[in-house]
Every structure is written in structure tokens, then in C-alpha cells.
Scaffold this motif. Structure first.
Motif, PDB file in Angstrom:
ATOM      1  N   ASP B  65       0.813  -1.210   0.000  1.00  0.00           N
ATOM      2  CA  ASP B  65       0.000   0.000   0.000  1.00  0.00           C
ATOM      3  C   ASP B  65       0.849   1.265   0.000  1.00  0.00           C
ATOM      4  O   ASP B  65       0.347   2.355  -0.261  1.00  0.00           O
ATOM      5  CB  ASP B  65      -0.922   0.018   1.219  1.00  0.00           C
ATOM      6  N   LYS B  66       2.104   1.105   0.287  1.00  0.00           N
ATOM      7  CA  LYS B  66       3.004   2.254   0.294  1.00  0.00           C
ATOM      8  C   LYS B  66       3.720   2.387  -1.054  1.00  0.00           C
ATOM      9  O   LYS B  66       3.950   3.481  -1.545  1.00  0.00           O
ATOM     10  CB  LYS B  66       4.036   2.104   1.403  1.00  0.00           C
ATOM     11  N   PHE B  67       4.063   1.265  -1.608  1.00  0.00           N
ATOM     12  CA  PHE B  67       4.771   1.249  -2.890  1.00  0.00           C
ATOM     13  C   PHE B  67       3.820   0.682  -3.942  1.00  0.00           C
ATOM     14  O   PHE B  67       3.740  -0.521  -4.157  1.00  0.00           O
ATOM     15  CB  PHE B  67       6.039   0.408  -2.793  1.00  0.00           C
ATOM     16  N   LEU B  68       3.122   1.613  -4.598  1.00  0.00           N
ATOM     17  CA  LEU B  68       2.106   1.212  -5.568  1.00  0.00           C
ATOM     18  C   LEU B  68       2.734   0.993  -6.938  1.00  0.00           C
ATOM     19  O   LEU B  68       3.435   1.862  -7.445  1.00  0.00           O
ATOM     20  CB  LEU B  68       1.018   2.282  -5.664  1.00  0.00           C
ATOM     21  N   ILE B  69       2.478  -0.156  -7.507  1.00  0.00           N
ATOM     22  CA  ILE B  69       3.033  -0.474  -8.815  1.00  0.00           C
ATOM     23  C   ILE B  69       1.905  -0.674  -9.811  1.00  0.00           C
ATOM     24  O   ILE B  69       0.942  -1.387  -9.542  1.00  0.00           O
ATOM     25  CB  ILE B  69       3.910  -1.738  -8.744  1.00  0.00           C
ATOM     26  N   ASN B  70       2.072  -0.019 -10.965  1.00  0.00           N
ATOM     27  CA  ASN B  70       1.103  -0.144 -12.043  1.00  0.00           C
ATOM     28  C   ASN B  70       1.850  -0.479 -13.325  1.00  0.00           C
ATOM     29  O   ASN B  70       2.740   0.246 -13.730  1.00  0.00           O
ATOM     30  CB  ASN B  70       0.324   1.171 -12.213  1.00  0.00           C
ATOM     31  N   HIS B  71       1.475  -1.590 -13.931  1.00  0.00           N
ATOM     32  CA  HIS B  71       2.130  -2.022 -15.171  1.00  0.00           C
ATOM     33  C   HIS B  71       1.047  -2.042 -16.242  1.00  0.00           C
ATOM     34  O   HIS B  71       0.505  -3.093 -16.577  1.00  0.00           O
ATOM     35  CB  HIS B  71       2.739  -3.411 -14.952  1.00  0.00           C
ATOM     36  N   ALA B  72       0.748  -0.857 -16.758  1.00  0.00           N
ATOM     37  CA  ALA B  72      -0.431  -0.686 -17.608  1.00  0.00           C
ATOM     38  C   ALA B  72      -0.227  -1.087 -19.055  1.00  0.00           C
ATOM     39  O   ALA B  72      -1.191  -1.316 -19.780  1.00  0.00           O
ATOM     40  CB  ALA B  72      -0.879   0.774 -17.553  1.00  0.00           C
ATOM     41  N   SER B  73       1.014  -1.168 -19.478  1.00  0.00           N
ATOM     42  CA  SER B  73       1.267  -1.549 -20.861  1.00  0.00           C
ATOM     43  C   SER B  73       2.503  -2.428 -20.928  1.00  0.00           C
ATOM     44  O   SER B  73       3.188  -2.630 -19.928  1.00  0.00           O
ATOM     45  CB  SER B  73       1.466  -0.306 -21.737  1.00  0.00           C
ATOM     46  N   LEU B  74       2.794  -2.930 -22.109  1.00  0.00           N
ATOM     47  CA  LEU B  74       3.940  -3.821 -22.264  1.00  0.00           C
ATOM     48  C   LEU B  74       5.274  -3.091 -22.227  1.00  0.00           C
ATOM     49  O   LEU B  74       6.321  -3.731 -22.285  1.00  0.00           O
ATOM     50  CB  LEU B  74       3.815  -4.598 -23.581  1.00  0.00           C
ATOM     51  N   THR B  75       5.242  -1.767 -22.145  1.00  0.00           N
ATOM     52  CA  THR B  75       6.494  -1.021 -22.126  1.00  0.00           C
ATOM     53  C   THR B  75       6.604  -0.055 -20.956  1.00  0.00           C
ATOM     54  O   THR B  75       7.582   0.684 -20.859  1.00  0.00           O
ATOM     55  CB  THR B  75       6.674  -0.226 -23.439  1.00  0.00           C
ATOM     56  N   LEU B  76       5.650  -0.045 -20.059  1.00  0.00           N
ATOM     57  CA  LEU B  76       5.671   0.948 -18.992  1.00  0.00           C
ATOM     58  C   LEU B  76       5.217   0.348 -17.657  1.00  0.00           C
ATOM     59  O   LEU B  76       4.148  -0.238 -17.555  1.00  0.00           O
ATOM     60  CB  LEU B  76       4.768   2.134 -19.335  1.00  0.00           C
ATOM     61  N   SER B  77       6.047   0.548 -16.660  1.00  0.00           N
ATOM     62  CA  SER B  77       5.689   0.229 -15.283  1.00  0.00           C
ATOM     63  C   SER B  77       5.982   1.460 -14.437  1.00  0.00           C
ATOM     64  O   SER B  77       6.976   2.147 -14.672  1.00  0.00           O
ATOM     65  CB  SER B  77       6.498  -0.962 -14.761  1.00  0.00           C
ATOM     66  N   THR B  78       5.121   1.749 -13.488  1.00  0.00           N
ATOM     67  CA  THR B  78       5.356   2.879 -12.603  1.00  0.00           C
ATOM     68  C   THR B  78       5.348   2.412 -11.149  1.00  0.00           C
ATOM     69  O   THR B  78       4.611   1.497 -10.775  1.00  0.00           O
ATOM     70  CB  THR B  78       4.299   3.980 -12.781  1.00  0.00           C
ATOM     71  N   LEU B  79       6.216   3.067 -10.382  1.00  0.00           N
ATOM     72  CA  LEU B  79       6.287   2.842  -8.943  1.00  0.00           C
ATOM     73  C   LEU B  79       5.964   4.160  -8.264  1.00  0.00           C
ATOM     74  O   LEU B  79       6.638   5.168  -8.527  1.00  0.00           O
ATOM     75  CB  LEU B  79       7.687   2.373  -8.545  1.00  0.00           C
ATOM     76  N   THR B  80       4.944   4.168  -7.432  1.00  0.00           N
ATOM     77  CA  THR B  80       4.589   5.362  -6.682  1.00  0.00           C
ATOM     78  C   THR B  80       4.871   5.127  -5.209  1.00  0.00           C
ATOM     79  O   THR B  80       4.326   4.191  -4.618  1.00  0.00           O
ATOM     80  CB  THR B  80       3.111   5.741  -6.883  1.00  0.00           C
ATOM     81  N   VAL B  81       5.723   5.967  -4.669  1.00  0.00           N
ATOM     82  CA  VAL B  81       6.012   5.925  -3.236  1.00  0.00           C
ATOM     83  C   VAL B  81       5.024   6.876  -2.575  1.00  0.00           C
ATOM     84  O   VAL B  81       5.093   8.097  -2.782  1.00  0.00           O
ATOM     85  CB  VAL B  81       7.462   6.346  -2.937  1.00  0.00           C
ATOM     86  N   THR B  82       4.098   6.348  -1.831  1.00  0.00           N
ATOM     87  CA  THR B  82       3.065   7.169  -1.211  1.00  0.00           C
ATOM     88  C   THR B  82       3.466   7.559   0.206  1.00  0.00           C
ATOM     89  O   THR B  82       4.137   6.808   0.915  1.00  0.00           O
ATOM     90  CB  THR B  82       1.731   6.414  -1.171  1.00  0.00           C
TER      91      THR B  82
END
Lengths: 113, 116
Positions: B65-82
Motif C-alpha cells: 500500500d506504500k509502494f504502488l506499482i502499475n504495469h499498464a502496458s507492455l512497455t511501462l511500469s510505474t512505482l509510486t512511493v506514497t
């Protein structure tokens, strides 16, 4: 727990000498082995990989693998000051699929001009 | 080939704010990306495995819940530090591989996060 062990160093060698970096791993099922170089403040860059027992040479670098002893090494011939960096040994988790690498803590190499 | 791009390279934020880090595979598709964290003089520690189109897999001790990861496409992953705190200050590095599971991982340039 899977572990990769390296001597943290620093390992100091004179310019032109051979630097020998060693690594042991705990997971006997590991199949692929990698050496990365990491300069201070930078991300790791791949130096070599090896899958089979024996030696693999690429320019000044030679990787050695002994699966029976669970031992991997990297030799750097004709060491240059620009080789001064931390060298990370990494092992792929055993099993199929796209699995992450397990890294050792790295050995800091210092090549003295 | 096998270029992984990461942005931003450096970020300073105040405690309590959130920071998003992007990781892109530029010349290959990556259904899986790996996020590592490295504290000073420490090894790279795997935080999570990011899977395109599904939930990330987090390592033990990493708060999902603190380190949110979203891998929405085959070329992009995001890490959000909340709600970042000073103890989250670290070097975050993403990685991916274009080939089979035993091929090398290629790393982004990393993101140096400093939380004040």
C-alpha cells in the motif's frame, strides 16, 4: 533463503595486474550467473553472463563457473583505473519463467595507477 | 538493444508527499519488470515484480500500500512511493529483460529519492 556471497573488499590491484573477484551462491538449482559493474551513484551494467561450467572469455574479462562448488568468479586482465567500481555477482532464481536476479553485496575494486 | 529508461533520475520531496517513478522498455516489450532498491553500501534488494495487466508481487517486508506499482502496458511500469518518509530515501532501480527467463536483466539508470 537464497543467498549470494561476495567479499566486500576493497580489493586493490596495481594497473596492469589481474583482478580476481569471487562469488558463492546457496541455491544449487540456479542455472544462470551474471556479473555487473556498478559505478558509484549509477545503476548496474552487465559485464558478462555464464550458464555452463568452465570458462567464458570476453575481451579482458573471463567468467568462471563451477556448479558443483557453487562458485562463480570474474577475472579482469590488464586492469585499468577505469575498472575501479563495485562488481556485483547475480544469480537467477531456479525455475521456469521470468524470474528476478538475486544479487550479492558486491566487491569494491580499486585499480591503482 | 534492450534499453530500459527510467525517470526521473533524481527527486527530492517533502515528507508525506508521493512520488511517481516511471520505467520504460524502449526497444522491447516487457510483460514483467522488476523493481529493486539499494541503500548506501548495500546490495540491490528486490522490492516487487511488476506484471503487465495484473497485480504486482511484493517481496516480504515491502508494503504494497506504500509502494504502488502499475504495469499498464507492455512497455511501462510505474512505482509510486506514497506518503514518503525520510527512511524511504534510497536508490530505486527498475529492470527488465527482452528474452527468456535466464537472459540478463537490463537496468534503468535509477532514481535517487531524497525525502526531507
Amino acid at each position: 533463503q537464497k543467498e549470494v556471497e561476495q567479499n566486500s573488499g576493497p580489493l586493490s590491484v596495481p594497473e596492469g595486474a589481474i583482478a580476481s573477484l569471487n562469488c558463492t551462491y546457496s541455491d544449487r538449482g540456479s542455472q544462470s550467473f551474471f556479473w555487473y559493474r556498478q559505478y558509484s551513484g549509477k545503476s548496474p551494467e552487465l559485464i558478462m553472463f555464464i550458464y555452463s561450467n568452465g570458462d567464458k572469455e570476453d575481451g579482458r574479462f573471463t567468467a568462471q563457473l563451477n556448479k558443483a562448488s557453487q562458485y562463480v568468479s570474474l577475472l579482469i586482465r590488464d586492469s585499468q583505473p577505469s575498472d575501479s567500481a563495485t562488481y556485483l555477482c547475480a544469480v537467477n532464481e531456479a525455475g521456469s519463467g521470468n524470474t528476478p536476479l538475486v544479487f550479492g553485496k558486491g566487491t569494491r575494486l580499486s585499480v591503482i595507477a | 538493444g534492450a534499453v530500459v529508461s527510467q525517470h526521473p533520475s533524481r527527486v527530492i520531496c517533502k515528507s508525506g508527499t508521493s512520488v511517481k517513478i516511471e520505467c520504460r522498455s524502449l526497444d522491447f516489450q516487457a510483460t514483467t519488470m522488476f523493481w529493486y532498491r539499494q541503500f548506501p553500501k548495500q546490495s540491490l534488494m528486490l522490492m516487487a515484480t511488476s506484471n503487465e495487466g495484473s497485480k504486482a508481487t511484493y517481496e516480504q517486508g515491502v508494503e504494497k500500500d506504500k509502494f504502488l506499482i502499475n504495469h499498464a502496458s507492455l512497455t511501462l511500469s510505474t512505482l509510486t512511493v506514497t506518503s514518503a518518509h525520510p527512511e524511504d530515501s534510497s536508490f530505486y532501480i527498475c529492470s527488465a529483460r527482452p528474452g527468456q527467463g535466464d537472459s540478463p536483466l537490463h537496468f534503468g539508470n535509477g532514481t535517487r529519492l531524497t525525502v526531507t
